[in-house]
Design an enzyme around this catalytic site. Sequence first.
Site, PDB file in Angstrom:
ATOM      1  N   ILE A   5       0.838  -1.204  -0.106  1.00 20.58           N
ATOM      2  CA  ILE A   5       0.020  -0.098   0.096  1.00 20.58           C
ATOM      3  C   ILE A   5       0.968   1.022  -0.098  1.00 20.58           C
ATOM      4  CG2 ILE A   5      -1.763   1.286   1.363  1.00 20.58           C
ATOM      5  CD1 ILE A   5      -2.698  -1.286   2.528  1.00 20.58           C
ATOM      6  N   THR A  30       4.165   1.905   2.190  1.00 19.63           N
ATOM      7  CA  THR A  30       5.512   2.812   1.957  1.00 19.63           C
ATOM      8  C   THR A  30       4.721   4.217   2.514  1.00 19.63           C
ATOM      9  OG1 THR A  30       4.234   3.703  -0.223  1.00 19.63           O
ATOM     10  CG2 THR A  30       5.589   1.316  -0.047  1.00 19.63           C
ATOM     11  N   ASN A  68      -2.306   4.230  -3.471  1.00 16.05           N
ATOM     12  CA  ASN A  68      -3.190   5.055  -2.734  1.00 16.05           C
ATOM     13  C   ASN A  68      -2.501   6.779  -2.519  1.00 16.05           C
ATOM     14  OD1 ASN A  68      -4.985   6.058  -0.227  1.00 16.05           O
ATOM     15  ND2 ASN A  68      -2.906   6.199   0.726  1.00 16.05           N
ATOM     16  N   TYR A 138      -6.151  18.862  -9.726  1.00 18.25           N
ATOM     17  CA  TYR A 138      -6.391  17.533  -9.031  1.00 18.25           C
ATOM     18  C   TYR A 138      -7.544  16.875  -9.808  1.00 18.25           C
ATOM     19  CZ  TYR A 138      -8.281  14.590  -5.251  1.00 18.25           C
ATOM     20  OH  TYR A 138      -8.519  13.379  -4.537  1.00 18.25           O
ATOM     21  N   LYS A 142      -7.086  13.262 -11.376  1.00 21.24           N
ATOM     22  CA  LYS A 142      -7.822  11.908 -11.358  1.00 21.24           C
ATOM     23  C   LYS A 142      -8.405  11.392 -12.460  1.00 21.24           C
ATOM     24  CE  LYS A 142      -6.729  11.379  -6.804  1.00 21.24           C
ATOM     25  NZ  LYS A 142      -6.107  10.220  -6.447  1.00 21.24           N
ATOM     26  N   VAL A 171     -13.904  11.519   2.776  1.00 20.20           N
ATOM     27  CA  VAL A 171     -13.607  10.928   4.080  1.00 20.20           C
ATOM     28  C   VAL A 171     -12.523  12.151   4.884  1.00 20.20           C
ATOM     29  CG1 VAL A 171     -12.035   9.086   4.887  1.00 20.20           C
ATOM     30  CG2 VAL A 171     -12.746   8.950   2.612  1.00 20.20           C
TER      31      VAL A 171
END
Length: 216
Positions: A5, A30, A68, A138, A142, A171
């Site tokens: 991850i 990491t 991630n 951003y 994405k 989140v």
Amino acid sequence: MTILITGANRGIGQALAELYQDRGETVIGTHRAPDAGHLRELDVTDPSSHAALAERLGDTSLELLVCNAGVNLDQGQALDDGYPPAMWEDCFAANVTGVFLTIQSFLPHLRRSDAPKIAIIGSQLGSQTIASGGGYIYCASKAAVLNLGRNLAVDLAPEGFAVGVYHPGWVRTDMGGDRADISMQESAQGLAARFTALNPETTGCFETWDGQAHAY
């Protein structure tokens, strides 16, 4: 199961790492800093950093790679005089090129698994069906990583890989802020369920953390 991850030192990556560790899985997390505990040093924008970690892993077999690590650099930028070129370069280096380098670097380790999976943490802001204005860098990054994941799914399908792109929800992290909808733990639980369900028949999917198919 052995899972790698990226960006596992905080936020969703940390929550995923803790969840899998609690389940007894082997987790290689990491971060950009030197090794600490289960965390290994990896700057996803640096090819030499990838090469160093890949060599350290030796003949390790990876069943799941979770891409991630990412950044959101352009919050609060003004259209008239903001969004400088260096900001575009830095964001795409982490959010797009960094994902590609991660996958490229650890393909040999994934190929040692019988059913390798790659999960890319994207965002609904990369969907062509959503345009809320602002956040140009951003959102564009994405959208690019969503396209990257879809094309990788096609190229890796003959080898039995399954590749999915996932919106983790809004989140409560440093990036999402305190007003966000769900906790890191809720997101991680949902994402882990999605990763379990990912298979060669569903490769190329773009889904939300709670299992809804998202429009591209």
